[in-house]
Design a protein around this motif. Structure first.
Motif, PDB file in Angstrom:
ATOM      1  N   THR A  60       0.861  -1.040  -0.018  1.00 26.01           N
ATOM      2  CA  THR A  60      -0.138   0.056   0.105  1.00 26.01           C
ATOM      3  C   THR A  60       1.007   1.220   0.040  1.00 26.01           C
ATOM      4  N   ARG A  64       1.121   4.091  -2.844  1.00 26.29           N
ATOM      5  CA  ARG A  64       0.994   5.461  -2.705  1.00 26.29           C
ATOM      6  C   ARG A  64       2.224   6.302  -3.352  1.00 26.29           C
ATOM      7  N   THR A 139      -4.891   4.738   0.266  1.00 23.88           N
ATOM      8  CA  THR A 139      -4.066   5.297  -0.614  1.00 23.88           C
ATOM      9  C   THR A 139      -4.192   6.398  -1.322  1.00 23.88           C
TER      10      THR A 139
END
Length: 164
Positions: A60, A64, A139
């Protein structure tokens, strides 16, 4: 950065680098741009890694950083990516080849996705990666409700693009 942290970064990066290739595939149209964006995202991950606290999954966090880097670069440079030199440690990271021989349907889907806005590209990318709306909202930094509404609009837009 100490050697232990450096080795951990290299190991985890190599394990999850397909994430970065996927982001690059969404935001680029040719191999040279793909390679440049891959390099820039790798540099940003390397710089940010010492601050990674583990509050979220590594994947994650990588999504991002990757999406934010791609969106920022494309907005600033209007689709021309400027790269930075690799630090010496980054030369030791081996990039696995990304298979560009996708099926025709996948090529059409990518062509349609390229017509979306930068934020919508990121949202559909995470959706196609089977991320749930909670992960997508975390995100992208938007609410779950907003993510759902945007996703429904994106699906409608993609259907229109693919089936004129």
């Amino acid at each position: 950065m100490n050697k232990e942290l450096e080795h951990k970064f290299i190991s985890e990066f190599q394990e999850h680098q397909k994430i970065i290739h996927k982001v690059c595939r969404i935001y680029t149209n040719n191999q040279e741009a793909h390679n440049d964006l891959f390099q820039e995202i790798t540099i940003q991950l390397w710089k940010a890694y010492p601050k990674f606290r583990g509050d979220s999954k590594l994947s994650t966090w990588m999504y991002r950083i990757g999406l934010n880097t791609a969106i920022t670069l494309y907005r600033k440079s209007k689709r021309t990516i400027k790269t930075q030199d690799f630090d010496t440690v980054l030369h030791r990271i081996k990039s696995t080849d990304y298979d560009n021989t996708e099926e025709e349907q996948l090529k059409l889907m990518y062509k349609a996705i390229h017509q979306l806005s930068d934020i919508d590209k990121g949202l559909i990318f995470l959706y196609l990666e089977d991320k749930n709306y909670k992960e997508i909202s975390e995100t992208l930094g938007i609410s779950e409700v907003n993510a759902r509404v945007k996703m429904n609009r994106i699906k409608t837009r993609l259907k229109t693009i693919l089936n004129p």
